[in-house]
Design a protein around this motif. Structure first.
Motif, PDB file in Angstrom:
ATOM      1  N   PHE A 257      34.013  53.163  45.656  1.00 36.22           N
ATOM      2  CA  PHE A 257      34.443  51.850  45.141  1.00 36.22           C
ATOM      3  C   PHE A 257      35.145  51.071  46.244  1.00 36.22           C
ATOM      4  O   PHE A 257      34.893  49.881  46.440  1.00 36.22           O
TER       5      PHE A 257
ATOM      6  N   VAL B 123      31.655  44.124  50.526  1.00 34.45           N
ATOM      7  CA  VAL B 123      31.322  42.815  49.962  1.00 34.45           C
ATOM      8  C   VAL B 123      32.416  41.801  50.268  1.00 34.45           C
ATOM      9  O   VAL B 123      32.140  40.650  50.593  1.00 34.45           O
ATOM     10  N   SER B 124      33.676  42.218  50.149  1.00 33.45           N
ATOM     11  CA  SER B 124      34.769  41.267  50.310  1.00 33.45           C
ATOM     12  C   SER B 124      36.013  41.952  50.870  1.00 33.45           C
ATOM     13  O   SER B 124      36.835  42.470  50.125  1.00 33.45           O
TER      14      SER B 124
ATOM     15  N   ASN C 183      38.568  40.633  51.981  1.00 35.32           N
ATOM     16  CA  ASN C 183      39.760  39.960  51.465  1.00 35.32           C
ATOM     17  C   ASN C 183      40.192  40.561  50.138  1.00 35.32           C
ATOM     18  O   ASN C 183      41.368  40.843  49.921  1.00 35.32           O
ATOM     19  N   ALA C 184      39.226  40.726  49.235  1.00 35.27           N
ATOM     20  CA  ALA C 184      39.552  41.288  47.931  1.00 35.27           C
ATOM     21  C   ALA C 184      40.039  42.723  48.084  1.00 35.27           C
ATOM     22  O   ALA C 184      40.943  43.152  47.373  1.00 35.27           O
TER      23      ALA C 184
ATOM     24  N   TYR D 202      43.592  42.565  49.169  1.00 30.74           N
ATOM     25  CA  TYR D 202      44.388  42.123  48.034  1.00 30.74           C
ATOM     26  C   TYR D 202      44.603  43.265  47.044  1.00 30.74           C
ATOM     27  O   TYR D 202      45.686  43.425  46.497  1.00 30.74           O
ATOM     28  N   ALA D 203      43.552  44.073  46.836  1.00 34.08           N
ATOM     29  CA  ALA D 203      43.630  45.140  45.841  1.00 34.08           C
ATOM     30  C   ALA D 203      44.334  46.372  46.381  1.00 34.08           C
ATOM     31  O   ALA D 203      44.379  47.393  45.716  1.00 34.08           O
TER      32      ALA D 203
ATOM     33  N   MET E 270      43.609  48.153  49.151  1.00 39.83           N
ATOM     34  CA  MET E 270      42.815  49.124  49.907  1.00 39.83           C
ATOM     35  C   MET E 270      43.102  48.922  51.384  1.00 39.83           C
ATOM     36  O   MET E 270      43.344  47.809  51.832  1.00 39.83           O
TER      37      MET E 270
ATOM     38  N   ASP F 237      26.011  35.499  44.373  1.00 42.37           N
ATOM     39  CA  ASP F 237      26.510  36.664  43.669  1.00 42.37           C
ATOM     40  C   ASP F 237      25.377  37.557  43.190  1.00 42.37           C
ATOM     41  O   ASP F 237      25.513  38.756  43.091  1.00 42.37           O
TER      42      ASP F 237
ATOM     43  N   GLY G 245      24.007  40.189  45.574  1.00 46.90           N
ATOM     44  CA  GLY G 245      24.679  41.474  45.624  1.00 46.90           C
ATOM     45  C   GLY G 245      24.682  42.046  47.009  1.00 46.90           C
ATOM     46  O   GLY G 245      25.090  41.390  47.969  1.00 46.90           O
TER      47      GLY G 245
ATOM     48  N   PRO H 159      46.121  35.732  42.698  1.00 41.34           N
ATOM     49  CA  PRO H 159      46.061  35.050  43.996  1.00 41.34           C
ATOM     50  C   PRO H 159      45.542  33.616  43.852  1.00 41.34           C
ATOM     51  O   PRO H 159      44.858  33.296  42.885  1.00 41.34           O
TER      52      PRO H 159
ATOM     53  N   LYS I  80      37.789  34.405  46.408  1.00 46.49           N
ATOM     54  CA  LYS I  80      37.814  35.072  47.708  1.00 46.49           C
ATOM     55  C   LYS I  80      38.650  36.348  47.655  1.00 46.49           C
ATOM     56  O   LYS I  80      38.261  37.370  48.203  1.00 46.49           O
ATOM     57  N   ASP I  81      39.809  36.276  47.009  1.00 45.58           N
ATOM     58  CA  ASP I  81      40.726  37.409  47.023  1.00 45.58           C
ATOM     59  C   ASP I  81      40.741  38.177  45.702  1.00 45.58           C
ATOM     60  O   ASP I  81      40.836  39.389  45.681  1.00 45.58           O
ATOM     61  N   GLY I  82      40.675  37.447  44.606  1.00 49.08           N
ATOM     62  CA  GLY I  82      40.960  38.064  43.318  1.00 49.08           C
ATOM     63  C   GLY I  82      39.777  38.773  42.688  1.00 49.08           C
ATOM     64  O   GLY I  82      39.956  39.609  41.809  1.00 49.08           O
ATOM     65  N   LEU I  83      38.574  38.438  43.118  1.00 42.13           N
ATOM     66  CA  LEU I  83      37.384  38.994  42.493  1.00 42.13           C
ATOM     67  C   LEU I  83      36.372  39.388  43.554  1.00 42.13           C
ATOM     68  O   LEU I  83      36.366  38.848  44.647  1.00 42.13           O
ATOM     69  N   VAL I  84      35.499  40.325  43.177  1.00 42.55           N
ATOM     70  CA  VAL I  84      34.327  40.626  43.997  1.00 42.55           C
ATOM     71  C   VAL I  84      33.131  40.125  43.212  1.00 42.55           C
ATOM     72  O   VAL I  84      32.747  40.730  42.204  1.00 42.55           O
ATOM     73  N   GLY I  85      32.569  39.015  43.628  1.00 41.27           N
ATOM     74  CA  GLY I  85      31.532  38.328  42.859  1.00 41.27           C
ATOM     75  C   GLY I  85      30.375  39.193  42.398  1.00 41.27           C
ATOM     76  O   GLY I  85      30.003  39.140  41.229  1.00 41.27           O
ATOM     77  N   PRO I  86      29.777  39.987  43.283  1.00 40.10           N
ATOM     78  CA  PRO I  86      28.617  40.769  42.853  1.00 40.10           C
ATOM     79  C   PRO I  86      28.967  41.962  41.961  1.00 40.10           C
ATOM     80  O   PRO I  86      28.078  42.554  41.369  1.00 40.10           O
ATOM     81  N   PHE I  87      30.259  42.333  41.880  1.00 43.67           N
ATOM     82  CA  PHE I  87      30.638  43.479  41.058  1.00 43.67           C
ATOM     83  C   PHE I  87      30.692  43.072  39.589  1.00 43.67           C
ATOM     84  O   PHE I  87      30.948  41.923  39.246  1.00 43.67           O
TER      85      PHE I  87
ATOM     86  N   ASP J 159      34.122  46.545  36.733  1.00 44.01           N
ATOM     87  CA  ASP J 159      34.662  46.973  38.029  1.00 44.01           C
ATOM     88  C   ASP J 159      35.773  46.037  38.485  1.00 44.01           C
ATOM     89  O   ASP J 159      36.785  46.467  39.042  1.00 44.01           O
TER      90      ASP J 159
ATOM     91  N   LEU K  86      39.947  46.502  39.763  1.00 44.94           N
ATOM     92  CA  LEU K  86      39.854  46.334  41.219  1.00 44.94           C
ATOM     93  C   LEU K  86      41.051  46.947  41.951  1.00 44.94           C
ATOM     94  O   LEU K  86      40.897  47.536  43.015  1.00 44.94           O
TER      95      LEU K  86
ATOM     96  N   GLY L 181      30.688  37.012  39.450  1.00 42.68           N
ATOM     97  CA  GLY L 181      30.387  35.749  40.101  1.00 42.68           C
ATOM     98  C   GLY L 181      29.548  34.812  39.254  1.00 42.68           C
ATOM     99  O   GLY L 181      29.441  33.628  39.550  1.00 42.68           O
TER     100      GLY L 181
ATOM    101  N   VAL M 187      40.859  37.481  36.088  1.00 43.84           N
ATOM    102  CA  VAL M 187      41.948  37.866  36.987  1.00 43.84           C
ATOM    103  C   VAL M 187      43.257  37.950  36.209  1.00 43.84           C
ATOM    104  O   VAL M 187      44.031  38.909  36.350  1.00 43.84           O
TER     105      VAL M 187
END
Lengths: 387, 529
Positions: free
Chosen positions: A239, A246-247, A249-250, A253-254, A256, A373, A376, B359, B364-371, B375, B379, B421, B432
């Motif tokens: 995960f 993918v991100s 930044n995220a 933030y999370a 990791m 999105d 993927g 955020p 950009k920060d708070g979500l992963v669009g493709p997930f 999930d 996060l 996304g 979020v």
């Protein structure tokens, strides 16, 4: 129009659902179309040099899969590609472009050849020796993958540059260790053509079918695909890897640690490739290492990982295609009187059409996803190059 | 709203052009510009006179930059017309605007740092001699312009090595080199130090003396009074007022700028503040370029209260939040949460103390669009025992969690497996909010919680934030919308240049007072006003 609406008349609803399915299957169908398109363009090349494409492809197919022996040969040929492509795909999932599978394979093979031919270990039973050889291979690859990982995480050095350089170093280092007559490091001084000391019999991966060339490494490769899939899709580590791929930044933030993930993924990818290299030395027909043994396997694996869209299970058919083209080529050469290089042209065309998938999408009317999105993981490929 | 077709009818234009007073060099009439979901300019009128400075004043998002991008040909207006020197014009691109003598200096410079000044200036408009660049002529012309307008720029200097102020003068040179006599300056002082600002005003005056007219976009009240000949105030895309800077005060301008009507009333009981949960002492944080944007900031937030951070964006909000949550290292100072010094801790350890963080940039920060939604809803919690066992994710638990939160927080979706996304902005933000507010919290940090959302989502999110406060959570709210801060906060800190200009109780925090503090006005000026 594509809203799969309950308000649609039943007939149209079915049609639009079928169309939706067609587009949704794009990640699978586009690579297949790419292969077909490449074959079609390849047949134009065959025609141009005055041969018959049907004969040529027929010979290629029967050379690759025309008999149990041919199939075994294809499987054997594909084995290192599966593992090395796994190493590349693992990097892709974390947004990293591991171009260093070539060097990681070599370093794994070198470590395995050394351990497998070490006089100190002679007489060890296969039960203990084989795992040791594979672990040595993993360690060699881990080192070669870990270096770019640490450099990227700590200094920001781009993994593409570092792994390219490490490939060159690995090539030179292996050539020297294996062939140097003074000092003798790993050279078999009795051989007329320079190669490494032969590995002990109990350090050789056994053949699955006697005389076929297909060795236990193939099973190891399949198992590794399952392991990598499980790690990526089912574990907390996977995960984290996918999130930072993918991100970043995220991921940050999370909570990791992106640098930790970079080091871990590149080191693990190196270890995977190292196992592949060890398997080829230990399971190959010769049982020793020559500098050219693994030539281009690491580079071709990048293509295979792309063809498989970094999916650990899709790597298996993609690598089989690759191995099949290579192992079927000699028969095609014989029967259709074509150069072996034609296969390389077809391979290159496949990659061309996978990379420039707009061509394939146009030819087969596969709509491009509307949002990023929906792309993927595909978007990851683009990311691995830049930044 | 019907489109005005005046711009397409030359006859109508001529008759109106006659009405224009002769020294108006640039006029916008009824400009309307729509973006998806936003009316950025709503029938805005605007006129610039020769040799004058016309200030466009307004908060973030008031429509100032949009209006000027229309004037400069970067956007096509949906309605309205433009007149340059009394002649109706239609700009299809900025090239048309430049040809009409308009130059624009953007807030973010458009320079090639590795090239010399003269190369940057001629770029796209090269003087040539046959197939070759006429280097000598270009440099001579630039040196002459630099001399005439006292810009003090060496044509051979490398742009990347110049100070920010000098780079800005290179941008001016670019416009002057193309014979612009109408200059649009978009927030030109945002990047300058106070000393550089004074020098910059000198340059502006020397431009005026030579017949050049200037549109000056800003949200800083002091500058308006210092430099403007005329002021148009924009709010919510409308020109809400004009002011004469000779008679206006910072107070009267602030009132015009932020308006009077409170748009969002939130039902909430008086706060019952408890112990201090967040204590920030003498905090200094640098931005990505290494410039300290938070400097010596002090802050305390108590359990059961909402502390609202008001201020124009770019005054250190982002860096403050990122330093508290551990995403960005601080330069000096300390952050304590619940009595524990967390300075230098990583984001994971801080979150595990019971800190929720919404955020400012959700996509950009708070979500992963493709997930998937599921999930995304774990996060930053997938590692807890609730969701994983021995490093293996408990997919059933993740799914149940998602189904519960999607229902509780009214996320409109077809299922928890769809990619995040693909949701609308409002539903993404609810996602979020659901994740961050459903945790066991002692401190909640929310940045721009309702940016770009519809009224229904805004109300819902506001109620959720107040509900957490009432449960005894300490809430730090950062918003560029003064309305939002005033309707939610129990105390208000106005952030200006990296520290709180003042911390006000909600009763003292009038719109006008906040507006003035946001614009950098000192409180004494306000008392006089």
């Amino acid at each position: 129009m594509s809203e799969p609406g309950r308000r649609d008349p039943p007939g149209r609803g079915l049609a639009s659902r079928l169309i939706e399915t067609y587009f949704r299957a794009a990640p699978v169908t586009v690579p297949i179309y790419a292969v077909l398109t490449a074959a079609a363009v390849g047949s134009l090349v065959i025609l141009a040099v005055g041969s018959n494409p049907v004969d040529a492809y027929g010979a290629l197919l029967s050379g690759a899969a025309g008999s149990p022996g041919a199939i075994a040969g294809t499987l054997a040929r594909s084995t290192p590609y599966i593992i090395a492509a796994l190493a590349v795909a693992f990097g892709f999932k974390a947004g990293l472009f591991n171009i260093g599978a070539e060097g990681q394979l070599l370093m794994g093979a070198l470590a395995a050849a050394w351990v497998g031919s070490s006089p100190a270990l002679a007489g060890l039973p296969a039960v203990a020796y084989l795992p040791l050889v594979l672990m040595a291979g993993a360690a060699g690859g881990l080192l070669w993958g870990g270096i770019p990982g640490v450099l990227k995480a700590r200094t920001g050095a781009h993994e593409v540059i570092v792994t390219i350089m490490l490939n060159a170093i690995a090539l030179g280092a292996v050539a020297w260790v294996v062939t140097s007559p003074d000092p003798v490091l790993l050279l078999d001084t009795t051989a007329s053509v320079p190669h490494s000391r032969p590995m002990a019999a109990s350090a050789r991966l056994p053949e699955l079918i006697a005389g076929s060339g297909l060795h236990l490494g193939f099973v190891v490769a399949l198992a590794l695909c399952a392991v990598v899939w499980f790690v990526l899709e089912r574990t907390t580590l996977g995960f984290e890897i996918r999130t930072s791929g993918v991100s970043p930044n995220a991921a940050r933030y999370a909570g990791m640690s992106v640098p930790r993930i970079i080091i871990l993924v590149l080191a693990a990818a190196g270890a995977l490739a190292g196992i592949g290299g060890a398997g080829e030395v230990s399971g190959g027909p010769n049982g020793y290492l020559t500098p050219g043994l693994l030539r281009n396997i690491g580079f071709d694996s990048i293509a295979i990982a792309l063809l498989a869209r970094a999916n650990p299970f899709a790597i298996i058919p993609a690598a089989l295609l690759w191995g099949g083209l290579l192992s079927g080529a000699p028969l095609m050469q014989l029967r259709a009187d074509l150069s072996l290089d034609l296969v390389l042209i077809i391979q290159a065309l496949i990659i061309l059409f996978v990379a420039a998938d707009a061509i394939v999408r146009f030819l087969f009317r596969v709509r491009r996803p509307k949002r990023d999105d929906e792309l993927g993981e595909q978007a990851i490929f683009a990311k691995g190059w830049g930044v | 709203m019907a489109l005005q077709s005046g711009a397409d009818q030359p006859g109508a234009d001529e008759s109106r052009a006659d009405e224009a007073s002769p020294d108006v060099v640039l006029e916008a009439r009824g400009i309307t510009k729509r973006f998806p979901g936003v009316l950025a300019n709503d029938t805005v009128d605007f006129a610039l006179r020769r040799g004058q400075v016309h200030c466009l004043l307004g908060e973030n998002g008031a429509g100032k930059s949009t209006l000027m991008n229309v004037v400069f040909g970067l956007y096509q207006p949906d309605a309205g017309e433009l007149l340059v020197r009394g002649e109706p014009v239609r700009f299809r691109s900025s090239a048309d605007a430049i040809a009409a003598g308009i130059g624009m200096v953007h807030q973010h410079f458009q320079l090639v740092p590795v090239m010399a000044v003269w190369e940057n200036v001629v770029l796209g408009d090269e003087l040539t001699r046959g197939p070759l660049l006429d280097r000598g002529a270009a440099r001579a012309r630039i040196a002459e312009l630099s001399e005439r307008y006292s810009l003090a720029i060496d044509p051979d200097a490398v742009v990347g090595e110049l100070s920010v102020g000098a780079q800005q003068r290179v941008e001016l040179l670019k416009a002057l080199f193309r014979d612009a006599d109408i200059l649009i300056l978009d927030e030109p002082t945002a990047v300058l130090t106070p000393q550089e600002v004074d020098g910059f005003f000198e340059i502006v005056r020397s431009l005026l003396d030579r017949g050049i007219s200037v549109v000056f976009i800003t949200h800083k009240l002091r500058e308006v009074l210092a430099v403007a000949d005329e002021v148009t105030v924009l709010r919510g895309g409308k020109a809400v007022g004009r002011a004469d800077p000779r008679t206006a005060t910072q107070g009267s301008l602030a009132t015009l700028m932020v308006g009077r009507d409170v748009s969002f009333e939130v039902d909430k009981a008086p706060a019952e503040p408890g112990a201090v949960v967040l204590r920030v002492v003498d905090l200094t944080v640098a931005d990505d370029r290494g410039v300290p944007t938070v400097s010596g900031l002090e802050l305390q937030v108590r359990a059961g209260e909402i502390f609202g951070v008001a201020g124009v964006e770019g005054n250190g909000q982002r860096e403050l939040v990122e330093a508290i949550t551990g995403i960005r290292p601080s330069v000096s100072g300390s952050v304590a949460i619940g009595g524990t010094d967390v300075t230098g801790w990583n984001p994971r350890r801080i979150a595990d103390l019971g800190v929720g963080h919404v955020p400012e940039d959700r996509s950009k920060d708070g979500l992963v669009g493709p997930f998937s939604l599921a999930d995304n809803l774990v996060l930053n919690r997938y590692h807890r025992a609730e969701f994983s066992r021995r490093f293996v994710v408990r997919r059933d638990a993740v799914r149940r969690n998602a189904e519960r939160l999607v229902a509780d927080f009214d996320v409109r979706t077809t299922g928890v497996d769809v990619p995040a996304g693909t949701l609308s902005g409002g539903n993404q933000q609810k996602l979020v909010i659901a994740r961050e507010l459903s945790a066991d919290l002692s401190l909640l940090i929310v940045a721009q919680p309702t940016r770009g959302l519809d009224v229904g989502s805004i109300e819902f999110i506001h109620r959720q934030i107040v509900a957490r406060r009432d449960e005894g959570v300490a809430v730090l709210l950062v918003s560029a919308e003064l309305d939002e801060v005033l309707s939610l906060a129990d105390r208000v800190g106005v952030l200006y240049r990296g520290r709180f200009a003042e911390v006000l109780d909600r009763e003292e925090a009038t719109r006008r007072r906040c507006g003035m503090l946001m614009g950098g006005a000192d409180q004494h000026a306000e008392e006089v006003a």
